[in-house]
Write a protein that holds these residues in place. Structure first.
Motif, PDB file in Angstrom:
ATOM      1  N   TYR A 162     -28.244  15.339  28.594  1.00  0.00           N
ATOM      2  CA  TYR A 162     -28.070  13.996  28.984  1.00  0.00           C
ATOM      3  C   TYR A 162     -26.561  14.041  28.918  1.00  0.00           C
ATOM      4  CZ  TYR A 162     -31.734  13.879  24.391  1.00  0.00           C
ATOM      5  OH  TYR A 162     -33.123  14.360  24.263  1.00  0.00           O
TER       6      TYR A 162
ATOM      7  N   CYS B  96     -26.460  11.289  36.737  1.00  0.00           N
ATOM      8  CA  CYS B  96     -26.856   9.852  35.766  1.00  0.00           C
ATOM      9  C   CYS B  96     -25.443   8.956  36.354  1.00  0.00           C
ATOM     10  CB  CYS B  96     -25.684  10.502  34.523  1.00  0.00           C
ATOM     11  SG  CYS B  96     -25.115   9.496  33.414  1.00  0.00           S
TER      12      CYS B  96
ATOM     13  N   THR C 230     -32.715  13.126  30.033  1.00  0.00           N
ATOM     14  CA  THR C 230     -33.684  13.879  31.247  1.00  0.00           C
ATOM     15  C   THR C 230     -34.651  14.742  31.211  1.00  0.00           C
ATOM     16  OG1 THR C 230     -34.323  13.344  34.415  1.00  0.00           O
ATOM     17  CG2 THR C 230     -32.300  14.104  33.194  1.00  0.00           C
TER      18      THR C 230
ATOM     19  N   THR D 206     -21.253   7.282  39.442  1.00  0.00           N
ATOM     20  CA  THR D 206     -22.262   8.170  39.171  1.00  0.00           C
ATOM     21  C   THR D 206     -21.708   9.759  38.912  1.00  0.00           C
ATOM     22  OG1 THR D 206     -24.082   6.970  40.580  1.00  0.00           O
ATOM     23  CG2 THR D 206     -24.546   9.391  40.044  1.00  0.00           C
TER      24      THR D 206
ATOM     25  N   HIS E 265     -23.388   2.115  29.938  1.00  0.00           N
ATOM     26  CA  HIS E 265     -25.164   1.617  29.834  1.00  0.00           C
ATOM     27  C   HIS E 265     -25.089   3.381  30.692  1.00  0.00           C
ATOM     28  CE1 HIS E 265     -28.921   1.200  29.643  1.00  0.00           C
ATOM     29  NE2 HIS E 265     -29.160   1.357  30.619  1.00  0.00           N
ATOM     30  N   LEU E 266     -25.927   4.413  30.477  1.00  0.00           N
ATOM     31  CA  LEU E 266     -26.069   5.668  30.910  1.00  0.00           C
ATOM     32  C   LEU E 266     -27.530   5.973  31.660  1.00  0.00           C
ATOM     33  CD1 LEU E 266     -22.827   7.064  29.217  1.00  0.00           C
ATOM     34  CD2 LEU E 266     -22.766   6.596  31.795  1.00  0.00           C
ATOM     35  N   VAL E 267     -27.824   6.305  32.792  1.00  0.00           N
ATOM     36  CA  VAL E 267     -29.046   6.635  33.230  1.00  0.00           C
ATOM     37  C   VAL E 267     -29.166   7.537  33.725  1.00  0.00           C
ATOM     38  CG1 VAL E 267     -31.908   5.727  34.095  1.00  0.00           C
ATOM     39  CG2 VAL E 267     -30.261   3.732  32.751  1.00  0.00           C
ATOM     40  N   GLU E 268     -29.739   9.081  33.080  1.00  0.00           N
ATOM     41  CA  GLU E 268     -29.755   9.513  33.658  1.00  0.00           C
ATOM     42  C   GLU E 268     -30.938   9.851  34.613  1.00  0.00           C
ATOM     43  OE1 GLU E 268     -28.256  11.136  30.069  1.00  0.00           O
ATOM     44  OE2 GLU E 268     -29.661   9.542  30.739  1.00  0.00           O
ATOM     45  N   SER E 269     -31.161  10.468  35.668  1.00  0.00           N
ATOM     46  CA  SER E 269     -32.450  10.987  36.498  1.00  0.00           C
ATOM     47  C   SER E 269     -33.025  12.392  37.231  1.00  0.00           C
ATOM     48  CB  SER E 269     -32.570   9.902  37.056  1.00  0.00           C
ATOM     49  OG  SER E 269     -31.926   9.710  38.445  1.00  0.00           O
TER      50      SER E 269
ATOM     51  N   SER F   3     -23.387   2.389  34.407  1.00  0.00           N
ATOM     52  CA  SER F   3     -22.904   0.528  35.054  1.00  0.00           C
ATOM     53  C   SER F   3     -22.289   0.047  33.090  1.00  0.00           C
ATOM     54  CB  SER F   3     -23.733   0.374  34.764  1.00  0.00           C
ATOM     55  OG  SER F   3     -25.783  -0.181  33.683  1.00  0.00           O
TER      56      SER F   3
ATOM     57  N   GLY G  89     -26.726   8.681  27.755  1.00  0.00           N
ATOM     58  CA  GLY G  89     -27.673   7.889  28.065  1.00  0.00           C
ATOM     59  C   GLY G  89     -29.394   8.716  27.696  1.00  0.00           C
ATOM     60  N   GLN G  90     -30.370   8.199  27.829  1.00  0.00           N
ATOM     61  CA  GLN G  90     -31.629   8.422  27.136  1.00  0.00           C
ATOM     62  C   GLN G  90     -31.577  10.161  27.249  1.00  0.00           C
ATOM     63  OE1 GLN G  90     -31.162   6.916  29.953  1.00  0.00           O
ATOM     64  NE2 GLN G  90     -32.870   8.854  30.907  1.00  0.00           N
TER      65      GLN G  90
END
Length: 122
Positions: free
Chosen positions: A95, A22, A116, A78, A3-7, A25, A113-114
Protein backbone atom coordinates in the motif's frame (compact mmCIF):
# COMPACT_ATOMS: atom_id res chain seq x y z
CA UNK A 1 -8.52 14.69 -0.57
CA UNK A 2 -5.77 12.66 -2.21
CA UNK A 3 -6.60 9.63 -4.33
CA UNK A 4 -3.86 7.00 -4.56
CA UNK A 5 -3.70 4.11 -7.00
CA UNK A 6 -0.98 1.48 -6.86
CA UNK A 7 0.11 -0.59 -9.84
CA UNK A 8 2.88 -2.93 -10.92
CA UNK A 9 2.43 -5.80 -8.51
CA UNK A 10 2.75 -9.39 -9.66
CA UNK A 11 4.56 -12.69 -9.29
CA UNK A 12 8.35 -12.89 -9.19
CA UNK A 13 10.88 -15.53 -8.25
CA UNK A 14 13.02 -15.22 -5.17
CA UNK A 15 16.08 -13.13 -5.91
CA UNK A 16 14.29 -11.19 -8.59
CA UNK A 17 13.21 -7.58 -8.82
CA UNK A 18 9.92 -5.76 -9.13
CA UNK A 19 8.86 -2.15 -9.17
CA UNK A 20 5.51 -0.90 -7.97
CA UNK A 21 4.12 2.58 -8.52
CA UNK A 22 1.57 4.78 -6.85
CA UNK A 23 -0.12 7.54 -8.80
CA UNK A 24 -1.74 10.39 -6.91
CA UNK A 25 -4.49 12.79 -7.85
CA UNK A 26 -6.32 15.50 -6.00
CA UNK A 27 -4.38 17.82 -3.75
CA UNK A 28 -0.82 18.89 -4.50
CA UNK A 29 1.29 15.76 -4.47
CA UNK A 30 4.48 17.59 -3.56
CA UNK A 31 2.95 18.69 -0.26
CA UNK A 32 2.93 15.14 1.06
CA UNK A 33 5.37 12.69 2.50
CA UNK A 34 4.79 9.37 0.76
CA UNK A 35 5.06 6.03 2.48
CA UNK A 36 4.84 2.37 1.58
CA UNK A 37 3.39 -0.28 3.84
CA UNK A 38 2.64 -3.96 3.35
CA UNK A 39 0.38 -6.58 4.83
CA UNK A 40 0.91 -10.31 4.54
CA UNK A 41 -1.91 -12.80 5.12
CA UNK A 42 -2.64 -13.18 8.81
CA UNK A 43 -0.24 -10.41 9.78
CA UNK A 44 -0.57 -6.78 10.72
CA UNK A 45 0.24 -4.02 8.27
CA UNK A 46 3.91 -3.06 8.54
CA UNK A 47 5.99 -0.11 7.45
CA UNK A 48 8.25 -0.54 4.44
CA UNK A 49 9.63 2.93 3.81
CA UNK A 50 8.90 6.59 3.26
CA UNK A 51 10.24 9.53 1.28
CA UNK A 52 10.16 13.18 2.22
CA UNK A 53 8.44 15.94 0.25
CA UNK A 54 11.69 16.93 -1.43
CA UNK A 55 12.74 13.34 -2.05
CA UNK A 56 15.98 14.00 -0.24
CA UNK A 57 15.20 12.06 2.91
CA UNK A 58 14.15 8.43 3.10
CA UNK A 59 13.40 6.00 5.90
CA UNK A 60 13.32 2.22 5.55
CA UNK A 61 12.36 -0.73 7.67
CA UNK A 62 15.35 -2.83 8.67
CA UNK A 63 13.87 -5.81 6.84
CA UNK A 64 14.11 -4.06 3.45
CA UNK A 65 17.07 -1.72 3.94
CA UNK A 66 19.61 -2.16 1.17
CA UNK A 67 17.14 -4.05 -1.03
CA UNK A 68 14.27 -1.61 -1.55
CA UNK A 69 14.43 1.97 -2.84
CA UNK A 70 11.72 4.60 -2.72
CA UNK A 71 11.71 7.52 -5.14
CA UNK A 72 9.22 10.11 -6.27
CA UNK A 73 8.55 12.10 -9.41
CA UNK A 74 6.49 15.15 -8.53
CA UNK A 75 6.03 16.07 -12.19
CA UNK A 76 4.19 12.78 -12.64
CA UNK A 77 2.54 12.76 -9.19
CA UNK A 78 3.98 9.30 -8.69
CA UNK A 79 5.98 7.49 -6.03
CA UNK A 80 7.90 4.32 -6.80
CA UNK A 81 9.08 1.34 -4.79
CA UNK A 82 11.92 -0.56 -6.43
CA UNK A 83 12.33 -3.98 -4.85
CA UNK A 84 15.47 -6.04 -5.44
CA UNK A 85 16.70 -9.35 -4.07
CA UNK A 86 13.14 -10.29 -3.24
CA UNK A 87 12.44 -13.00 -0.70
CA UNK A 88 9.32 -15.14 -0.17
CA UNK A 89 8.74 -13.26 3.07
CA UNK A 90 8.28 -10.07 1.04
CA UNK A 91 4.99 -11.52 -0.24
CA UNK A 92 2.22 -9.12 0.75
CA UNK A 93 -0.25 -6.53 -0.43
CA UNK A 94 1.69 -3.30 -0.80
CA UNK A 95 0.00 0.00 0.00
CA UNK A 96 1.12 3.56 -0.59
CA UNK A 97 0.07 6.33 1.75
CA UNK A 98 0.30 10.10 1.94
CA UNK A 99 1.03 11.99 5.12
CA UNK A 100 2.77 14.90 6.79
CA UNK A 101 5.86 13.32 8.33
CA UNK A 102 8.52 10.77 7.46
CA UNK A 103 7.56 8.15 9.99
CA UNK A 104 6.91 4.43 10.35
CA UNK A 105 3.65 5.08 12.21
CA UNK A 106 0.71 4.21 9.97
CA UNK A 107 -1.59 6.49 11.96
CA UNK A 108 0.39 9.48 10.71
CA UNK A 109 -0.69 8.89 7.12
CA UNK A 110 -3.99 10.39 6.04
CA UNK A 111 -4.63 8.85 2.65
CA UNK A 112 -4.21 5.27 1.46
CA UNK A 113 -4.35 3.40 -1.81
CA UNK A 114 -6.19 0.14 -2.36
CA UNK A 115 -3.03 -1.95 -2.53
CA UNK A 116 -1.29 -4.15 -5.06
CA UNK A 117 -0.34 -7.80 -4.57
CA UNK A 118 3.30 -8.82 -4.68
CA UNK A 119 4.03 -12.53 -4.58
CA UNK A 120 7.55 -13.93 -4.35
CA UNK A 121 7.91 -17.62 -5.13
CA UNK A 122 10.68 -19.74 -3.66
Amino acid sequence: QVHLVESGGGLVQAGGSLSVSCAASGRTFSNYVMGWFRQAPGKEREFVGAVSRSGGNTLYADSVKGRFTISRDDAKNTVYLQMNSLKPEDTAVYYCAAGAAVTARSAAYDYWGQGTQVTVSS
